[in-house]
Design an enzyme around this catalytic site. Structure first.
Site, PDB file in Angstrom:
ATOM      1  N   PRO A 212       0.842  -1.197   0.000  1.00 36.60           N
ATOM      2  CA  PRO A 212       0.000   0.000   0.000  1.00 36.60           C
ATOM      3  C   PRO A 212       0.877   1.247   0.000  1.00 36.60           C
ATOM      4  CG  PRO A 212       0.116  -0.929   2.197  1.00 36.60           C
ATOM      5  CD  PRO A 212       0.812  -1.902   1.291  1.00 36.60           C
ATOM      6  N   THR A 238       1.621  -2.831  -9.773  1.00 34.08           N
ATOM      7  CA  THR A 238       0.160  -2.946  -9.819  1.00 34.08           C
ATOM      8  C   THR A 238      -0.462  -2.444  -8.516  1.00 34.08           C
ATOM      9  OG1 THR A 238       0.339  -5.249  -9.068  1.00 34.08           O
ATOM     10  CG2 THR A 238       0.159  -4.891 -11.443  1.00 34.08           C
ATOM     11  N   SER A 239       0.285  -1.657  -7.751  1.00 33.84           N
ATOM     12  CA  SER A 239      -0.183  -1.195  -6.438  1.00 33.84           C
ATOM     13  C   SER A 239      -0.684   0.243  -6.482  1.00 33.84           C
ATOM     14  CB  SER A 239       0.932  -1.362  -5.410  1.00 33.84           C
ATOM     15  OG  SER A 239       1.222  -2.731  -5.206  1.00 33.84           O
ATOM     16  N   ARG A 240       0.202   1.194  -6.258  1.00 31.76           N
ATOM     17  CA  ARG A 240      -0.136   2.609  -6.318  1.00 31.76           C
ATOM     18  C   ARG A 240       0.966   3.346  -7.061  1.00 31.76           C
ATOM     19  NH1 ARG A 240      -4.473   1.123  -5.516  1.00 31.76           N
ATOM     20  NH2 ARG A 240      -5.976   1.741  -3.893  1.00 31.76           N
ATOM     21  N   ASP A 264       0.399  -0.786 -14.084  1.00 28.53           N
ATOM     22  CA  ASP A 264      -1.055  -0.737 -14.102  1.00 28.53           C
ATOM     23  C   ASP A 264      -1.538   0.502 -13.366  1.00 28.53           C
ATOM     24  OD1 ASP A 264      -3.623  -1.886 -14.773  1.00 28.53           O
ATOM     25  OD2 ASP A 264      -3.862  -2.345 -12.638  1.00 28.53           O
ATOM     26  N   GLU A 269      -2.329   9.480 -12.240  1.00 31.79           N
ATOM     27  CA  GLU A 269      -3.384   8.828 -13.022  1.00 31.79           C
ATOM     28  C   GLU A 269      -4.761   9.422 -12.810  1.00 31.79           C
ATOM     29  OE1 GLU A 269      -5.208   5.050 -10.821  1.00 31.79           O
ATOM     30  OE2 GLU A 269      -3.084   4.775 -11.209  1.00 31.79           O
ATOM     31  N   HIS A 301      -5.057   0.779 -14.855  1.00 30.22           N
ATOM     32  CA  HIS A 301      -5.553   0.387 -13.528  1.00 30.22           C
ATOM     33  C   HIS A 301      -6.678  -0.649 -13.653  1.00 30.22           C
ATOM     34  CE1 HIS A 301      -5.517   1.984  -9.171  1.00 30.22           C
ATOM     35  NE2 HIS A 301      -5.975   0.731  -9.174  1.00 30.22           N
TER      36      HIS A 301
END
Length: 335
Positions: A212, A238-240, A264, A269, A301
């Site tokens: 996180p 692929t987290s934040r 991702d 974003e 995302h």
């Protein structure tokens, strides 16, 4: 939880067509009226929450101090996040103003872990490039050379539910797995080698982020830590987005220190993702520069975007809202 809750209007921000379809299955009892709002929540759209004591928000909705204060002034008492992360919410101000905050702590971790592996396989074997070539009748293999994952070292940063699912996939490919986490997962100690961050960065052929976003790990992947990595490393996130300093990432790609990047998520974003911008001129120069690299693969995302995950998100979110209304709060879901 299957509480019977009174009728309640919920302002549902950043709503998409698939949100309406999925959530409608879990609100058929009519105790909740979801007011679907396509706009994301920020200081300009707060008034759209008027009349709703509960609002439902997603990853790129902005709930900073000023937004939370405005929500409290409108009488909002509950913020229901339909995601796991809550780095976009000023939790302390919510508590001070008596606003409860819930989230979806676990939902199909396999969906995101599988997407991370999909990015790895696509970047490595260049299947996206091969697909386009064959569509054009080009069967030349030059430029499509990949490497065998078996026996490669994968560094996993963050070993919670998603990290654990990803570790299991990596083990299935016969990879050596290093892991870094301030709170090691006892369930993984037999199948990974926990180590410090510097050692993981220096030893890994592939690095995948599954943690996180917190104040302590903002720009965890920065110029200093990129310098510790192997030449030609593959980096997956692929987290934040803000776990990575995008400027440092571009420099790493230009110097060829970083050989592959699969994203991702992206740190800016919120101004781009979850919308069709195909007929617009994208104003984010850093994103545009990043997308020009042949060895960078970006998805919008979508790691969470499986039917199973959407169902679990909807069910838990609706349960959280009904639980709040019935004063039967699930401690695991409320922050």
């Amino acid at each position: 939880m299957n509480q019977t809750a009174p009728h309640c209007q919920v302002a549902f921000f950043s709503s998409k067509r698939y949100d309406k379809q999925v959530f409608s299955q879990f609100t058929e009892d009519a105790s909740l009226e979801l007011l679907h709002i396509e706009a994301r929540l920020d200081e300009n759209t707060v008034p759209l929450a008027t009349g709703s004591k509960t609002i439902c928000v997603f990853v790129n909705d902005e709930l900073n101090t000023q937004v939370v204060i405005q929500l409290a002034e409108l009488g909002v008492k509950h913020i229901a996040l339909r995601c796991a992360g809550y780095n976009n919410v000023d939790i302390a101000t919510c508590h001070q103003l008596g606003i409860s905050v819930s989230h979806v702590p676990v939902y199909s971790p396999h969906a995101i872990a599988e997407h991370a592996m999909a990015l790895i396989l696509t970047l490595n074997r260049r299947t996206h490039k091969a697909y386009n070539r064959v569509k054009e009748g080009n069967f030349d293999l030059q430029g499509l050379l990949g490497f065998t994952l078996h026996n490669k070292t994968i560094g996993v940063i963050g070993t919670g539910h998603i990290g654990r699912a990803f570790v299991n996939i990596a083990n299935g490919f016969g990879c050596r797995v290093l892991a870094y986490d301030p709170k090691p997962n006892p369930a993984l100690e037999a199948v990974v080698e926990y180590t410090d961050l510097a050692h993981l960065l220096g030893e890994s052929d592939i690095i995948s982020l599954h943690c996180p976003l917190t104040k302590d790990n903002h720009h965890l992947i920065n110029q200093q830590n990129i310098a510790l990595m192997k030449n030609g490393v593959m980096l997956i996130n692929t987290s934040r987005g803000a776990l990575i300093d995008t400027g440092a990432l571009v420099k790493g790609l230009k110097s060829q220190k970083i050989g592959y990047v699969g994203l991702d998520v992206y740190e800016m974003e919120s101004e781009l993702f979850f919308r069709d911008r195909s007929c617009e001129v994208i104003q984010d120069d850093l994103f545009q520069r990043l997308s020009t690299f042949h060895n960078v693969l970006i998805t919008g995302h979508q790691g969470f975007f499986s039917q199973e995950a959407l169902n679990e998100i909807a069910q838990t979110t609706v349960d959280n809202i009904k639980g709040f209304l019935a004063n039967q709060i699930n401690a695991e879901c409320f922050l």
